[in-house]
Design a protein around this motif. Structure first.
Motif, PDB file in Angstrom:
ATOM      1  N   ALA A 136      -4.555  -3.700  66.890  1.00 55.39           N
ATOM      2  CA  ALA A 136      -3.156  -3.931  66.490  1.00 55.39           C
ATOM      3  C   ALA A 136      -2.939  -5.373  66.049  1.00 55.39           C
ATOM      4  CB  ALA A 136      -2.220  -3.579  67.646  1.00 55.39           C
ATOM      5  N   MET A 137      -3.542  -6.330  66.759  1.00 56.34           N
ATOM      6  CA  MET A 137      -3.416  -7.743  66.376  1.00 56.34           C
ATOM      7  C   MET A 137      -4.022  -7.986  64.993  1.00 56.34           C
ATOM      8  SD  MET A 137      -1.888  -9.465  68.687  1.00 56.34           S
ATOM      9  CE  MET A 137      -1.524  -9.589  70.400  1.00 56.34           C
ATOM     10  N   VAL A 138      -5.196  -7.403  64.761  1.00 60.31           N
ATOM     11  CA  VAL A 138      -5.864  -7.570  63.468  1.00 60.31           C
ATOM     12  C   VAL A 138      -5.021  -6.963  62.350  1.00 60.31           C
ATOM     13  CG1 VAL A 138      -7.897  -6.889  62.129  1.00 60.31           C
ATOM     14  CG2 VAL A 138      -8.171  -7.737  64.457  1.00 60.31           C
ATOM     15  N   VAL A 139      -4.470  -5.770  62.598  1.00 55.43           N
ATOM     16  CA  VAL A 139      -3.650  -5.090  61.589  1.00 55.43           C
ATOM     17  C   VAL A 139      -2.407  -5.914  61.257  1.00 55.43           C
ATOM     18  CG1 VAL A 139      -2.126  -3.096  61.279  1.00 55.43           C
ATOM     19  CG2 VAL A 139      -4.476  -2.762  62.031  1.00 55.43           C
ATOM     20  N   ILE A 140      -1.746  -6.462  62.266  1.00 54.88           N
ATOM     21  CA  ILE A 140      -0.518  -7.239  62.035  1.00 54.88           C
ATOM     22  C   ILE A 140      -0.826  -8.504  61.233  1.00 54.88           C
ATOM     23  CG2 ILE A 140       1.232  -8.640  63.196  1.00 54.88           C
ATOM     24  CD1 ILE A 140       1.217  -6.434  65.396  1.00 54.88           C
ATOM     25  N   LEU A 141      -1.909  -9.196  61.591  1.00 56.31           N
ATOM     26  CA  LEU A 141      -2.271 -10.395  60.837  1.00 56.31           C
ATOM     27  C   LEU A 141      -2.665 -10.054  59.401  1.00 56.31           C
ATOM     28  CD1 LEU A 141      -4.264 -12.389  63.527  1.00 56.31           C
ATOM     29  CD2 LEU A 141      -2.121 -13.070  62.460  1.00 56.31           C
ATOM     30  N   ALA A 142      -3.409  -8.961  59.219  1.00 62.09           N
ATOM     31  CA  ALA A 142      -3.811  -8.559  57.861  1.00 62.09           C
ATOM     32  C   ALA A 142      -2.590  -8.208  57.015  1.00 62.09           C
ATOM     33  CB  ALA A 142      -4.774  -7.380  57.925  1.00 62.09           C
ATOM     34  N   MET A 143      -1.643  -7.496  57.622  1.00 64.05           N
ATOM     35  CA  MET A 143      -0.421  -7.162  56.874  1.00 64.05           C
ATOM     36  C   MET A 143       0.409  -8.409  56.599  1.00 64.05           C
ATOM     37  SD  MET A 143       0.707  -3.516  58.403  1.00 64.05           S
ATOM     38  CE  MET A 143       2.206  -3.619  57.498  1.00 64.05           C
ATOM     39  N   GLY A 144       0.345  -9.402  57.484  1.00 64.92           N
ATOM     40  CA  GLY A 144       1.039 -10.661  57.243  1.00 64.92           C
ATOM     41  C   GLY A 144       0.500 -11.384  56.022  1.00 64.92           C
ATOM     42  N   ILE A 145      -0.809 -11.306  55.823  1.00 63.31           N
ATOM     43  CA  ILE A 145      -1.396 -11.896  54.614  1.00 63.31           C
ATOM     44  C   ILE A 145      -0.899 -11.155  53.380  1.00 63.31           C
ATOM     45  CG2 ILE A 145      -3.545 -12.243  53.341  1.00 63.31           C
ATOM     46  CD1 ILE A 145      -4.902 -12.782  56.024  1.00 63.31           C
ATOM     47  N   GLY A 146      -0.951  -9.826  53.438  1.00 62.64           N
ATOM     48  CA  GLY A 146      -0.494  -9.032  52.302  1.00 62.64           C
ATOM     49  C   GLY A 146       0.983  -9.215  52.007  1.00 62.64           C
ATOM     50  N   LEU A 147       1.773  -9.401  53.067  1.00 61.25           N
ATOM     51  CA  LEU A 147       3.225  -9.539  52.914  1.00 61.25           C
ATOM     52  C   LEU A 147       3.591 -10.759  52.081  1.00 61.25           C
ATOM     53  CD1 LEU A 147       5.967  -8.317  53.897  1.00 61.25           C
ATOM     54  CD2 LEU A 147       5.845  -9.943  55.776  1.00 61.25           C
ATOM     55  N   PHE A 148       2.799 -11.830  52.205  1.00 63.32           N
ATOM     56  CA  PHE A 148       3.114 -13.064  51.487  1.00 63.32           C
ATOM     57  C   PHE A 148       2.148 -13.360  50.350  1.00 63.32           C
ATOM     58  CE2 PHE A 148       5.507 -13.626  55.349  1.00 63.32           C
ATOM     59  CZ  PHE A 148       6.686 -14.182  54.875  1.00 63.32           C
TER      60      PHE A 148
END
Length: 199
Positions: A136-148
């Motif tokens: 879950a931590m990895v997914v949230i950080l990866a989506m944070g990169i994609g988000l910006f």
């Protein structure tokens, strides 16, 4: 702060809805306590807030439509099948998941992406031996990169709208931030203890 906390804990309002209490309090404090807030400024501020919220909601609405289209096309099932069949075991699965969620984070809003792909990929992560909290931590950080991540990142355009900066002008400055988040993501993905050490 006590009123806001009580409203959330008692279930009177969600964390997003309860923010209006803070806004209302700030307006009253500016008008009545500090007396540095002019009534005439209130209406233009409300108009500006409504137009900014409308722009952000338009972005989120189109991202949600994209999520619906991906669901109807069967892309989510194909993605889950492709990621679970990647060679390399745990490391290969983690790398493929990171790549998938960076791309998904750039074209979808966070909640639709998790709703669409979480139920498919989290059981697969468990099956290959990855802790769910770590994943879950990895997914949230990866989506944070994609988000910006330009040029598609929803968060990038929302931040530019809030800061009143042209997306073209901010493009050169976003890469340092994305590089820092990417370095953190690699560390968290490589060292599970960072996510699960205090569980």
């Amino acid at each position: 702060p006590f009123l806001i906390r009580a409203a959330v804990i008692e279930g009177v309002a969600t964390a997003t809805e309860v923010s209006t209490i803070g806004i209302f309090y700030s307006v009253l404090a500016g008008l009545l306590i500090y007396r540095r807030f002019d009534w005439r400024r209130l209406y233009p501020m409300l108009i500006e807030t409504a137009s900014l919220s409308g722009a952000i909601l338009l972005i989120i609405g189109t991202a949600t439509a994209m999520g619906w289209a991906l669901t109807q096309s069967g892309f989510s099932r194909e993605l889950a099948r492709a990621v679970t069949s990647m060679p390399g075991g745990v490391a290969g699965f983690m790398a493929a998941s990171i790549l998938a969620f960076v791309v998904l984070g750039s074209v979808l809003e966070g909640i639709p992406a998790i709703v669409l792909f979480g139920p498919l990929l989290f059981p697969a992560a468990r099956a290959v031996g990855i802790n769910e909290v770590h994943y879950a931590m990895v997914v949230i950080l990866a989506m944070g990169i994609g988000l910006f991540a330009p040029p598609f990142g929803v968060g990038y355009y929302a931040a530019c709208a809030i800061g009143r900066v042209s997306p073209d002008a901010a493009m050169g400055r976003i890469w340092r931030y994305l590089g820092a988040v990417l370095a953190g993501l690699v560390l968290v993905a490589a060292i599970p203890w960072l996510s699960t050490g205090f569980l």
